[in-house]
Scaffold this active site. Sequence first.
Site, PDB file in Angstrom:
ATOM      1  CD  GLU A  95     -29.216 -17.704  17.551  1.00 16.23           C
ATOM      2  OE1 GLU A  95     -28.763 -18.719  16.993  1.00 16.23           O
ATOM      3  OE2 GLU A  95     -29.214 -17.547  18.788  1.00 16.23           O
ATOM      4  CE  LYS A 106     -30.456 -20.950  27.418  1.00 11.27           C
ATOM      5  NZ  LYS A 106     -30.362 -21.079  25.965  1.00 11.27           N
TER       6      LYS A 106
END
Length: 307
Positions: free
Chosen positions: A27, A161
């Site tokens: 990405e 995260k």
Amino acid sequence: MTPPATLFVADEVRDAIAAGRPVVALESTIITHGLPRPRNLATALEAEELLRDAGVVPATVGVAGGRPVVGLSRAELARLAETPDVAKISVRDLPVAAARGADGGTTVAATALLARRAGIGVFATGGLGGVHRGASTTFDESADLVALAGVPILVVSAGVKSILDVPATLERLETLNVTVLGYRTDAFPGFYVRDSGSPVPARVESPQEVAAVVRARDALDLRSAVVLANPVAASAQLDPDEHRAVLDQALAEAAARGVVGHDTTPFLLDQMRRSTEDRSLEVNVAVYRGNVSLGAEVARALAGGPN
Ligand code: PSU
Ligand code: MN
């Protein structure tokens, strides 16, 4: 009239796909928004190098001049990495970027979609987007989750995260029929740390086992992604106590400054980097390297046929 934004696939990537050679998509929001300059370009190029050294063709995905590209050139990568305030492009943003002829880094959602359209089955990233804390009132949940529900690709990530609501993210992945595998772990990783505190639904031990799950998904004609959750090396993780402390501080700062929506992820990441004096950045790069390497192994296992 602006011409329609068709998907551009680099020759090398197209040839490798056609020949059944291993390809891994990468990405570009990690370049435009996830890492600071100049580390972003260095990390992007290093990831491509890692793949090439493993005998895999890299296909970094992004938007250049409005056109979705699978296999960005070095010049395009440099432009995305070096242009300030370049767009963060998720699926909903693709038509706007196309109409304006804009450049942008693609999120996991947009990358997975474009990579799959090009015929790529394996994608490596750092961390997935997920459910934000407080989402029960803000409705801020990453489009990555919805995209993964409808794109049959394998995504290697170190979980999500800890700035997100990890248990809620796992619940949503379950609801969206996304298969989640822990790579040699029973714990869903917390990106900076090996254990987020939540378990994984299934554990796998080898790239061959991952390939078997992907083949079974395809044989069953399921259209959803498989997420391969790969914890960072023990020697590279952030100290779990420090991690908790800096996270609390970053969340408090975001609340105090009223940061919301699309800007939340980059803001929190930058706060954590500052308060760990760049150590979170080193962990981020180590996480990414680990995922890219594992992506290469899985792509090779898939290209090699059943064994
Ligand atoms: N998680 C990270 N680093 C990132 C991102 C997520 O550890 O750079 C990026 C990815 O591109 C992901 C996107 O797809 O943020 C999710 O953003 P949002 O929550 O706005 O959907
Ligand atoms: Mn969001």
